[in-house]
Scaffold this motif. Sequence first.
Motif, short mmCIF file in Angstrom:
data_model
loop_
_atom_site.label_atom_id
_atom_site.label_comp_id
_atom_site.label_asym_id
_atom_site.label_seq_id
_atom_site.Cartn_x
_atom_site.Cartn_y
_atom_site.Cartn_z
N GLY A 8 0.78 -1.23 0.00
CA GLY A 8 0.00 0.00 0.00
C GLY A 8 0.81 1.28 0.00
N ALA A 9 2.14 1.19 0.09
CA ALA A 9 3.00 2.37 0.10
C ALA A 9 3.86 2.39 -1.16
CB ALA A 9 3.89 2.38 1.34
N THR A 10 3.88 3.54 -1.84
CA THR A 10 4.69 3.68 -3.05
C THR A 10 6.02 4.32 -2.66
OG1 THR A 10 2.63 4.08 -4.25
CG2 THR A 10 4.67 4.46 -5.45
N SER A 11 6.88 3.55 -2.03
CA SER A 11 8.10 4.08 -1.44
C SER A 11 9.38 3.47 -1.98
CB SER A 11 8.06 3.87 0.09
OG SER A 11 6.91 4.46 0.66
N TRP A 12 9.27 2.64 -3.03
CA TRP A 12 10.44 1.91 -3.51
C TRP A 12 10.63 2.06 -5.01
CZ3 TRP A 12 7.35 0.30 0.40
CH2 TRP A 12 7.96 -0.10 1.61
N TYR A 13 11.88 2.06 -5.42
CA TYR A 13 12.24 1.89 -6.82
C TYR A 13 12.63 0.43 -7.02
CZ TYR A 13 12.54 6.97 -7.61
OH TYR A 13 12.25 8.30 -7.74
N ALA A 14 12.13 -0.18 -8.07
CA ALA A 14 12.52 -1.55 -8.41
C ALA A 14 13.70 -1.48 -9.37
CB ALA A 14 11.36 -2.29 -9.05
N ILE A 15 14.85 -1.98 -8.92
CA ILE A 15 16.07 -1.97 -9.74
C ILE A 15 16.55 -3.41 -9.89
CG2 ILE A 15 18.42 -1.08 -9.96
CD1 ILE A 15 17.60 1.20 -8.09
#
Length: 425
Positions: free
Chosen positions: A101-108
């Motif tokens: 529910g949190a948009t806090s990450w970059y997927a690398i």
Amino acid sequence: MITEASKYYKFDWITIILFLLLVGFGWLNIVSASHSGDTLNYFDFSQPYGKQLMFIFLTLGLIVLILAIESKFYERFSSVIYIISMLSLVGLFVFGKNVNGATSWYAIGGMTLQPSEFAKAATALAVAKFVSDLNTDIKRTKDLISVFALIGLPAVLVLLQKDAGSTLVYGGFIFVLYREGLSPIYLIVALLLIIVSLFSLKFGVLITSVIIVLIVLGYHFTRKRKPLFIQPIAIILISILISFGVRYFYDELLPFHQKDRITIWLSLEKDPEKLERMKKTIAYNLNESEKAISSGGLTGKGFLEGTRTTGKFVPEQHTDYIFSTVGEEWGFAGSAAVIIVFVLLLLRILHLAELQRSQFSRMYGYGVAAIFFMHFFINIGMVMGLIPTIGIPLPLFSYGGSGLWGFAILLFIFVKLDSDRINQW
């Protein structure tokens, strides 16, 4: 004359040793909380403890890099670091990955990176740089607003990404500003806001308003030198408006899951049976965490012997609830030892901050201590049920590469700044 070789080793090794103790013991507890009970392979990088071990080795390399950079770099480029950090937070709204529910990450690749963990160090640098500027005086309204804007921008961006726990950490900067001359009235106002908010939720607006009127007027009429009567009236009206606002926010605007956590914490539900059902469902993690801690007794059940830990009674125990593993397997003695080491680290940082020759280094040191304290206080309080459940990691203990790297950057920039003081003797 100090040689270059001797300078290289002149760091505060007490701080470094405390850091290594916490990271090492934290990893042992991640092993306990995440292993499946089969044959244990510490280098199994498919498991959280294997990944964390890799993060630790990468952290050691990161620390060497931080200490190798000239300390003036951090002050000179603090504004640039802050701007880049804020842009990384803004970029999440477009390129971010949603997790729980949190948009806090970059997927690398196969990894995720959480920029909010690095924004704390960037904000500490920016605040220290701005306040230590010769033309800045936080007693002036314009400068104070600018400082609050520097702190508020990352806090708002993180809050919009639905990461309320990390947002609260930025409140710790008020202690940094207080050390640099901020009027105590701001601390008093902040404390009163918290008290009024809690009373409004627990007892309702009417009872809270009556209490406010009695206290303010009672204080006014017992003073020998009474200010204009308009002052207590203004305080009463503002406090009642805040009380109404808090109640409205709780009833109408607060997301249901956060509202339920506050309801359980303050026992706001009038129906005892419904409240008990809420505790068993919504507060399941907390209940199991408390059971795990209490089952440890004085000395604990031993490493890898915690039945509630190995049985996975506490979901995601290796992250925010890692302290419950300490309580079960190492008992009260181990828990107390962890808390003591954290307190020693905080006191050491504050002590070194007071020894700094520059205001920038002193303020940054206080910023480091404030951020560590907020994380430590909120996480331990949450796990033990003393404050509402808030998703926030225990520094250097909880699983996660971004968190470990963020705290390492935060701390070792200060170690590098402090090395200038040591090497000048």
